[in-house]
Design a protein around this motif. Sequence first.
Motif, PDB file in Angstrom:
ATOM      1  N   UNK A  59       0.881  -1.190  -0.117  1.00 57.82           N
ATOM      2  CA  UNK A  59      -0.082   0.093  -0.118  1.00 57.82           C
ATOM      3  C   UNK A  59       0.897   1.085   0.007  1.00 57.82           C
ATOM      4  N   UNK A  60       0.715   2.109  -0.922  1.00 53.55           N
ATOM      5  CA  UNK A  60       1.403   3.471  -1.178  1.00 53.55           C
ATOM      6  C   UNK A  60       0.659   4.548  -1.355  1.00 53.55           C
ATOM      7  N   UNK A  61       1.181   5.503  -0.730  1.00 54.37           N
ATOM      8  CA  UNK A  61       0.640   7.048  -1.221  1.00 54.37           C
ATOM      9  C   UNK A  61       1.521   7.705  -1.852  1.00 54.37           C
ATOM     10  N   UNK A  62       1.302   8.019  -2.930  1.00 53.52           N
ATOM     11  CA  UNK A  62       2.341   8.556  -4.203  1.00 53.52           C
ATOM     12  C   UNK A  62       3.597   7.390  -3.982  1.00 53.52           C
ATOM     13  N   UNK A  66       3.231   2.356   2.782  1.00 49.67           N
ATOM     14  CA  UNK A  66       2.584   2.741   4.165  1.00 49.67           C
ATOM     15  C   UNK A  66       2.226   1.252   4.734  1.00 49.67           C
ATOM     16  N   UNK A  67       2.303   0.124   3.797  1.00 50.48           N
ATOM     17  CA  UNK A  67       2.133  -1.065   4.600  1.00 50.48           C
ATOM     18  C   UNK A  67       2.308  -2.139   3.538  1.00 50.48           C
ATOM     19  N   UNK A  68       2.281  -3.585   3.854  1.00 50.94           N
ATOM     20  CA  UNK A  68       2.418  -4.526   3.026  1.00 50.94           C
ATOM     21  C   UNK A  68       1.554  -5.864   3.358  1.00 50.94           C
ATOM     22  N   UNK A  69       1.389  -6.801   2.880  1.00 55.08           N
ATOM     23  CA  UNK A  69       0.672  -7.915   2.983  1.00 55.08           C
ATOM     24  C   UNK A  69       0.946  -8.987   1.826  1.00 55.08           C
ATOM     25  N   UNK A  95      -4.932   1.836   6.928  1.00 51.81           N
ATOM     26  CA  UNK A  95      -4.134   1.153   5.857  1.00 51.81           C
ATOM     27  C   UNK A  95      -4.468  -0.398   6.119  1.00 51.81           C
ATOM     28  N   UNK A  96      -4.330  -0.853   7.288  1.00 47.27           N
ATOM     29  CA  UNK A  96      -4.495  -2.302   7.390  1.00 47.27           C
ATOM     30  C   UNK A  96      -5.699  -3.009   6.871  1.00 47.27           C
ATOM     31  N   UNK A  97      -6.731  -2.084   7.111  1.00 43.64           N
ATOM     32  CA  UNK A  97      -8.320  -2.485   6.808  1.00 43.64           C
ATOM     33  C   UNK A  97      -8.252  -2.524   5.215  1.00 43.64           C
ATOM     34  N   UNK A  98      -7.481  -1.453   4.574  1.00 40.83           N
ATOM     35  CA  UNK A  98      -7.518  -1.765   3.144  1.00 40.83           C
ATOM     36  C   UNK A  98      -6.933  -2.798   2.563  1.00 40.83           C
ATOM     37  N   UNK A  99      -5.666  -2.857   3.300  1.00 45.86           N
ATOM     38  CA  UNK A  99      -4.823  -4.063   2.773  1.00 45.86           C
ATOM     39  C   UNK A  99      -5.747  -5.400   2.964  1.00 45.86           C
ATOM     40  N   UNK A 101      -8.870  -6.157   2.978  1.00 43.85           N
ATOM     41  CA  UNK A 101     -10.095  -5.956   2.036  1.00 43.85           C
ATOM     42  C   UNK A 101      -9.539  -6.233   0.744  1.00 43.85           C
ATOM     43  N   UNK A 102      -8.308  -5.776   0.471  1.00 45.09           N
ATOM     44  CA  UNK A 102      -7.585  -6.048  -0.988  1.00 45.09           C
ATOM     45  C   UNK A 102      -7.384  -7.521  -0.983  1.00 45.09           C
ATOM     46  N   UNK A 103      -6.784  -8.085   0.098  1.00 42.87           N
ATOM     47  CA  UNK A 103      -6.397  -9.573   0.043  1.00 42.87           C
ATOM     48  C   UNK A 103      -7.679 -10.423   0.117  1.00 42.87           C
ATOM     49  N   UNK A 104      -8.499 -10.096   0.853  1.00 44.03           N
ATOM     50  CA  UNK A 104     -10.030 -10.705   0.591  1.00 44.03           C
ATOM     51  C   UNK A 104     -10.446 -10.800  -0.845  1.00 44.03           C
ATOM     52  N   UNK A 105     -10.327  -9.702  -1.343  1.00 44.97           N
ATOM     53  CA  UNK A 105     -10.978  -9.596  -2.914  1.00 44.97           C
ATOM     54  C   UNK A 105     -10.026 -10.284  -3.679  1.00 44.97           C
ATOM     55  N   UNK A 106      -8.783 -10.448  -3.732  1.00 45.55           N
ATOM     56  CA  UNK A 106      -7.832 -11.189  -4.366  1.00 45.55           C
ATOM     57  C   UNK A 106      -7.902 -12.571  -4.195  1.00 45.55           C
ATOM     58  N   UNK A 107      -8.265 -12.810  -2.855  1.00 46.55           N
ATOM     59  CA  UNK A 107      -8.249 -14.325  -2.569  1.00 46.55           C
ATOM     60  C   UNK A 107      -9.535 -15.081  -3.343  1.00 46.55           C
ATOM     61  N   UNK A 108     -10.816 -14.200  -3.215  1.00 48.02           N
ATOM     62  CA  UNK A 108     -11.964 -14.659  -4.043  1.00 48.02           C
ATOM     63  C   UNK A 108     -11.708 -14.597  -5.409  1.00 48.02           C
ATOM     64  N   UNK A 109     -11.068 -13.685  -6.130  1.00 43.55           N
ATOM     65  CA  UNK A 109     -10.542 -13.623  -7.459  1.00 43.55           C
ATOM     66  C   UNK A 109      -9.897 -15.092  -7.714  1.00 43.55           C
ATOM     67  N   UNK A 110      -8.859 -15.358  -6.880  1.00 45.74           N
ATOM     68  CA  UNK A 110      -7.859 -16.449  -7.164  1.00 45.74           C
ATOM     69  C   UNK A 110      -8.523 -17.912  -6.954  1.00 45.74           C
TER      70      UNK A 110
END
Length: 162
Positions: A59-62, A66-69, A95-99, A101-110
């Motif tokens: 996760x980045x801003x510019x 900000x974080x990773x997962x 940041x953690x919540x956004x990451x 949510x992203x992981x959950x979406x990617x997991x479903x997509x995969x």
Amino acid sequence: MAGTPGGTILIGRDTPEREDVQQLLDEHLADMYATSPPESVHALDPAALAGPGISFWTAREDSQLLGCAALKRLAPGDAEIKSMRTANAARGRGVASALLRHLLAEARHSGYRRLFLETGSQAFFAPARRLYARHGFTDCPPFAGYEPDPNSVFMTLQLDAG
């Protein structure tokens, strides 16, 4: 993507071998060893996170990290969340919540049907446990070769098709 007072958080595939990511992961490992006995530290180093069967995001801003997962494939339909970390300067910004949510979406997509994770049982990890519980994770027995450990909490989430 998530809006924050400072801008927009963009989450994308990345490599744990980038210099700023390595520094964040070094901080992550240092915290793990400072709060848990060595045999209870299950965090992966950057080389392991770049290995086969692991998908890694930041996760980045510019250009600011900000974080990773990461998601580690365990078996058909199952994956484990690894190395969720928010940079100290970015804590409290979602940041953690956004990451997650992203992981959950990617997991479903995969095509994953279940996610697992291991986190610490100490007070230091209470915010992480609350985050996972807010997103539907529940306690479970050890998985994928983990052994029972009073310093670990194991959690799982059954994914819906959505």
